[in-house]
Motif scaffolding. Structure first.
Motif, PDB file in Angstrom:
ATOM      1  N   ARG A 268       0.836  -1.203   0.000  1.00 16.81           N
ATOM      2  CA  ARG A 268       0.000   0.000   0.000  1.00 16.81           C
ATOM      3  C   ARG A 268       0.868   1.249   0.000  1.00 16.81           C
ATOM      4  NH1 ARG A 268      -3.057   1.547   3.697  1.00 16.81           N
ATOM      5  NH2 ARG A 268      -2.112   0.438   5.451  1.00 16.81           N
ATOM      6  N   ALA A 269       1.943   1.238   0.793  1.00 21.34           N
ATOM      7  CA  ALA A 269       2.843   2.395   0.824  1.00 21.34           C
ATOM      8  C   ALA A 269       3.591   2.545  -0.493  1.00 21.34           C
ATOM      9  CB  ALA A 269       3.833   2.247   1.980  1.00 21.34           C
ATOM     10  N   LEU A 270       4.055   1.429  -1.035  1.00 25.08           N
ATOM     11  CA  LEU A 270       4.809   1.457  -2.290  1.00 25.08           C
ATOM     12  C   LEU A 270       4.009   2.110  -3.409  1.00 25.08           C
ATOM     13  CD1 LEU A 270       7.170   0.431  -4.170  1.00 25.08           C
ATOM     14  CD2 LEU A 270       5.796  -1.653  -4.453  1.00 25.08           C
ATOM     15  N   ASN A 271       2.732   1.796  -3.485  1.00 24.85           N
ATOM     16  CA  ASN A 271       1.898   2.256  -4.595  1.00 24.85           C
ATOM     17  C   ASN A 271       1.072   3.485  -4.250  1.00 24.85           C
ATOM     18  OD1 ASN A 271       2.527   0.081  -6.556  1.00 24.85           O
ATOM     19  ND2 ASN A 271       1.654  -1.227  -4.979  1.00 24.85           N
ATOM     20  N   SER A 272       1.384   4.123  -3.125  1.00 23.76           N
ATOM     21  CA  SER A 272       0.621   5.291  -2.703  1.00 23.76           C
ATOM     22  C   SER A 272       0.927   6.507  -3.566  1.00 23.76           C
ATOM     23  CB  SER A 272       0.924   5.610  -1.233  1.00 23.76           C
ATOM     24  OG  SER A 272       2.294   5.962  -1.056  1.00 23.76           O
ATOM     25  N   ARG A 273      -0.105   7.286  -3.807  1.00 21.30           N
ATOM     26  CA  ARG A 273      -0.032   8.568  -4.512  1.00 21.30           C
ATOM     27  C   ARG A 273       0.344   8.439  -5.976  1.00 21.30           C
ATOM     28  NH1 ARG A 273       0.053  13.284  -0.753  1.00 21.30           N
ATOM     29  NH2 ARG A 273       0.100  12.460   1.379  1.00 21.30           N
ATOM     30  N   ALA A 274       1.413   7.731  -6.324  1.00 20.69           N
ATOM     31  CA  ALA A 274       1.805   7.542  -7.723  1.00 20.69           C
ATOM     32  C   ALA A 274       2.669   6.296  -7.830  1.00 20.69           C
ATOM     33  CB  ALA A 274       2.563   8.760  -8.247  1.00 20.69           C
ATOM     34  N   GLU A 275       2.377   5.457  -8.821  1.00 18.34           N
ATOM     35  CA  GLU A 275       3.189   4.262  -9.047  1.00 18.34           C
ATOM     36  C   GLU A 275       4.431   4.575  -9.877  1.00 18.34           C
ATOM     37  OE1 GLU A 275      -0.382   0.906  -9.106  1.00 18.34           O
ATOM     38  OE2 GLU A 275       0.454   1.644 -10.999  1.00 18.34           O
ATOM     39  N   THR A 276       4.352   5.598 -10.716  1.00  9.56           N
ATOM     40  CA  THR A 276       5.462   5.943 -11.610  1.00  9.56           C
ATOM     41  C   THR A 276       5.718   7.438 -11.564  1.00  9.56           C
ATOM     42  OG1 THR A 276       4.080   6.341 -13.565  1.00  9.56           O
ATOM     43  CG2 THR A 276       4.762   4.054 -13.142  1.00  9.56           C
ATOM     44  N   PHE A 277       6.891   7.841 -12.064  1.00  8.99           N
ATOM     45  CA  PHE A 277       7.279   9.248 -11.981  1.00  8.99           C
ATOM     46  C   PHE A 277       7.751   9.763 -13.333  1.00  8.99           C
ATOM     47  CE2 PHE A 277       7.758   7.406  -7.763  1.00  8.99           C
ATOM     48  CZ  PHE A 277       6.951   8.271  -7.036  1.00  8.99           C
ATOM     49  N   PRO A 278       7.515  11.036 -13.603  1.00 13.10           N
ATOM     50  CA  PRO A 278       7.840  11.591 -14.927  1.00 13.10           C
ATOM     51  C   PRO A 278       9.329  11.497 -15.236  1.00 13.10           C
ATOM     52  CG  PRO A 278       7.288  13.339 -13.354  1.00 13.10           C
ATOM     53  CD  PRO A 278       6.934  12.054 -12.701  1.00 13.10           C
ATOM     54  N   GLY A 279       9.606  11.305 -16.525  1.00 16.64           N
ATOM     55  CA  GLY A 279      10.988  11.228 -16.971  1.00 16.64           C
ATOM     56  C   GLY A 279      11.580   9.838 -16.903  1.00 16.64           C
ATOM     57  N   ILE A 280      10.851   8.887 -16.362  1.00 16.38           N
ATOM     58  CA  ILE A 280      11.340   7.511 -16.225  1.00 16.38           C
ATOM     59  C   ILE A 280      10.461   6.594 -17.064  1.00 16.38           C
ATOM     60  CG2 ILE A 280      11.835   5.605 -14.642  1.00 16.38           C
ATOM     61  CD1 ILE A 280      12.156   7.655 -12.410  1.00 16.38           C
ATOM     62  N   SER A 281      11.094   5.655 -17.777  1.00 19.62           N
ATOM     63  CA  SER A 281      10.376   4.651 -18.559  1.00 19.62           C
ATOM     64  C   SER A 281      10.263   3.365 -17.738  1.00 19.62           C
ATOM     65  CB  SER A 281      11.114   4.366 -19.867  1.00 19.62           C
ATOM     66  OG  SER A 281      11.223   5.536 -20.654  1.00 19.62           O
ATOM     67  N   TYR A 282       9.061   2.841 -17.647  1.00 20.06           N
ATOM     68  CA  TYR A 282       8.802   1.631 -16.872  1.00 20.06           C
ATOM     69  C   TYR A 282       8.366   0.513 -17.824  1.00 20.06           C
ATOM     70  CZ  TYR A 282       8.709   4.711 -12.766  1.00 20.06           C
ATOM     71  OH  TYR A 282       9.022   5.619 -11.784  1.00 20.06           O
ATOM     72  N   SER A 283       9.145  -0.550 -17.884  1.00 21.15           N
ATOM     73  CA  SER A 283       8.810  -1.719 -18.690  1.00 21.15           C
ATOM     74  C   SER A 283       8.498  -2.882 -17.754  1.00 21.15           C
ATOM     75  CB  SER A 283       9.967  -2.100 -19.615  1.00 21.15           C
ATOM     76  OG  SER A 283      10.291  -1.052 -20.501  1.00 21.15           O
ATOM     77  N   VAL A 284       7.264  -3.328 -17.779  1.00 21.02           N
ATOM     78  CA  VAL A 284       6.841  -4.484 -16.990  1.00 21.02           C
ATOM     79  C   VAL A 284       6.671  -5.661 -17.942  1.00 21.02           C
ATOM     80  CG1 VAL A 284       5.036  -5.463 -15.534  1.00 21.02           C
ATOM     81  CG2 VAL A 284       5.690  -3.050 -15.269  1.00 21.02           C
ATOM     82  N   ILE A 285       7.470  -6.700 -17.739  1.00 20.55           N
ATOM     83  CA  ILE A 285       7.454  -7.881 -18.599  1.00 20.55           C
ATOM     84  C   ILE A 285       7.057  -9.071 -17.723  1.00 20.55           C
ATOM     85  CG2 ILE A 285       8.798  -9.319 -20.177  1.00 20.55           C
ATOM     86  CD1 ILE A 285      10.809  -6.858 -20.277  1.00 20.55           C
ATOM     87  N   TYR A 286       5.959  -9.726 -18.085  1.00 21.56           N
ATOM     88  CA  TYR A 286       5.481 -10.816 -17.241  1.00 21.56           C
ATOM     89  C   TYR A 286       4.913 -11.938 -18.094  1.00 21.56           C
ATOM     90  CZ  TYR A 286       0.700  -8.996 -17.950  1.00 21.56           C
ATOM     91  OH  TYR A 286      -0.494  -8.581 -18.495  1.00 21.56           O
ATOM     92  N   THR A 287       4.571 -13.042 -17.441  1.00 25.23           N
ATOM     93  CA  THR A 287       3.957 -14.173 -18.125  1.00 25.23           C
ATOM     94  C   THR A 287       2.571 -14.420 -17.554  1.00 25.23           C
ATOM     95  OG1 THR A 287       4.070 -16.559 -18.524  1.00 25.23           O
ATOM     96  CG2 THR A 287       5.175 -15.756 -16.551  1.00 25.23           C
ATOM     97  N   ARG A 288       1.641 -14.752 -18.413  1.00 27.03           N
ATOM     98  CA  ARG A 288       0.294 -15.063 -17.954  1.00 27.03           C
ATOM     99  C   ARG A 288       0.236 -16.420 -17.255  1.00 27.03           C
ATOM    100  NH1 ARG A 288      -1.176 -12.472 -23.042  1.00 27.03           N
ATOM    101  NH2 ARG A 288      -2.005 -10.397 -22.534  1.00 27.03           N
ATOM    102  N   LEU A 289       1.354 -17.145 -17.274  1.00 23.13           N
ATOM    103  CA  LEU A 289       1.439 -18.443 -16.600  1.00 23.13           C
ATOM    104  C   LEU A 289       2.188 -18.333 -15.268  1.00 23.13           C
ATOM    105  CD1 LEU A 289       2.288 -20.698 -19.685  1.00 23.13           C
ATOM    106  CD2 LEU A 289       0.045 -20.130 -18.738  1.00 23.13           C
ATOM    107  N   ASP A 290       2.328 -17.117 -14.758  1.00 19.72           N
ATOM    108  CA  ASP A 290       3.058 -16.915 -13.497  1.00 19.72           C
ATOM    109  C   ASP A 290       2.323 -17.612 -12.360  1.00 19.72           C
ATOM    110  OD1 ASP A 290       4.390 -15.822 -11.201  1.00 19.72           O
ATOM    111  OD2 ASP A 290       5.031 -14.141 -12.434  1.00 19.72           O
ATOM    112  N   GLU A 291       3.039 -18.470 -11.665  1.00 20.27           N
ATOM    113  CA  GLU A 291       2.473 -19.207 -10.548  1.00 20.27           C
ATOM    114  C   GLU A 291       2.910 -18.632  -9.199  1.00 20.27           C
ATOM    115  OE1 GLU A 291       6.544 -21.005 -10.990  1.00 20.27           O
ATOM    116  OE2 GLU A 291       5.134 -19.772 -12.117  1.00 20.27           O
ATOM    117  N   VAL A 292       3.756 -17.611  -9.217  1.00 17.15           N
ATOM    118  CA  VAL A 292       4.243 -16.991  -7.981  1.00 17.15           C
ATOM    119  C   VAL A 292       3.586 -15.637  -7.762  1.00 17.15           C
ATOM    120  CG1 VAL A 292       6.270 -16.097  -6.778  1.00 17.15           C
ATOM    121  CG2 VAL A 292       6.429 -18.225  -8.084  1.00 17.15           C
TER     122      VAL A 292
END
Length: 344
Positions: free
Chosen positions: A197-221
């Motif tokens: 909750r604290a990590l994602n509070s107010r804003a998950e991302t910040f200007p000037g930074i590129s965020y690439s989230v790469i995941y699998t739909r078969l993630d079991e963790v």
């Protein structure tokens, strides 16, 4: 007089209802620190921070430098020495890795301080804005550094998470028998934890930074797998499932952070282009590759088998006992004072 009083009460009740219907900004609802408050002094001794960082290559080389952050329960050597460190060496890319205390099973708030130091030091060495690459917890915990130490945001160009636990998980392994005892980082990566909750509070991302989230739909963790995705804030965001590139990809959580060639192609795309990873730039031929480049096939079983066994080994440990020496507890670590709006 009575009618005037009734009119006044009705008017007041109407205003209360109207105000209740007006959306309240998330920032006003949050008890967490404002995003622009200067970071708190690091509590980890400077000599420990210095010893945690191991670097390879020439800081003056042209490719964007990368800071590697390991997953829960592993060291950078176990996670990256046979995969991404080999690839970056072949690319003449300067890279550093952070070795976290307690096999990356301790308090992630402490891991965040190690990353703050790593980002600052890599920028000092290279004079460039760096990329931070991590698997699982290692793809999420750099965001703690960026959230609560605003000075490092200008030093980071890319955050690349491979199956990152950005919003926790509903199936985090590693807890002992009832009454539940888990390592600190396991508690913190449970969905709905105070930490997430604290990590994602107010804003998950910040200007000037590129965020690439790469995941699998078969993630079991990290479950559900889509909980890896980021959506809020002013950063440039790309959420990509490996199946968006190769529909038949069967990579699991562990494979995405180690040998999956589609993940590797997206990582390199993010590093070599402005902005986050773009699956449209990835050649379809990657779907026929068994391994990411630069991995020695003879080393795969040597590293994958121990890594795949770790969650099961941790979950069978006795309460209060951990096979890698990290103490377990019956609750998640208390949030530090700097996390809150009231401050320290």
């Amino acid at each position: 007089m009575i009618s005037r009083w009734v009119h006044s009460v009705v008017f007041s009740l109407g205003m209360v209802l109207l105000l209740a219907l007006v959306p309240v900004p998330a920032q006003a609802e949050s008890g967490f620190a404002p995003v622009d408050r200067p970071g708190h002094a690091l509590s980890v001794p400077p000599e420990q921070l210095r010893e945690s960082l191991t670097c390879h290559g020439d800081p003056g080389s042209d490719p964007q430098p990368v800071l590697l952050s390991p997953a829960t329960s592993v060291t950078p050597q176990e996670n990256y020495s046979w995969t991404y460190e080999r690839a970056f060496a072949a690319q003449d890319r300067f890279s550093c890795a952070v070795t976290m205390p307690d096999h990356t099973l301790g308090d992630i708030q402490v891991a965040g301080e190690y990353l703050v130091h790593g980002i600052r030091e890599m920028h000092r060495l290279t004079g460039k804005r760096i990329a931070v690459l991590g698997h699982s917890q290692g793809g999420m915990n750099p965001r703690w550094a960026l959230r609560f130490w605003p000075d490092v945001r200008g030093l980071v160009d890319d955050v690349i998470g491979m199956a990152p636990s950005n919003h926790g998980t509903e199936s985090m392994p590693g807890c002992g028998p009832a009454p539940a005892e888990c390592e600190p980082a396991v508690w913190q990566q449970q969905a709905g934890s105070d930490f997430t909750r604290a990590l994602n509070s107010r804003a998950e991302t910040f200007p000037g930074i590129s965020y690439s989230v790469i995941y699998t739909r078969l993630d079991e963790v990290v479950t559900p797998p889509e909980s890896s995705e980021l959506h809020t804030g002013d950063g440039m965001i790309s959420n990509v499932a490996v199946q968006d590139v190769c529909p038949a990809d069967v990579s699991t959580h562990l494979l995405v952070g180690t040998i999956d060639p589609v993940t590797y192609a997206l990582v390199v795309d993010a590093l070599d282009h402005p902005g986050p990873a773009d699956p449209a730039r990835v050649d379809a031929s990657v779907c026929g590759q068994p391994l990411m480049p630069h991995v020695d096939p003879m080393s795969v079983n040597t590293f994958l088998q121990p890594l795949s066994a770790v969650p099961g080994l941790l979950s069978t440990a006795l309460p209060g006992v951990n096979l890698v020496g990290t103490p377990s507890t019956d609750r998640e670590p208390q949030l530090r004072c700097y996390v809150y709006a009231a401050g320290c």
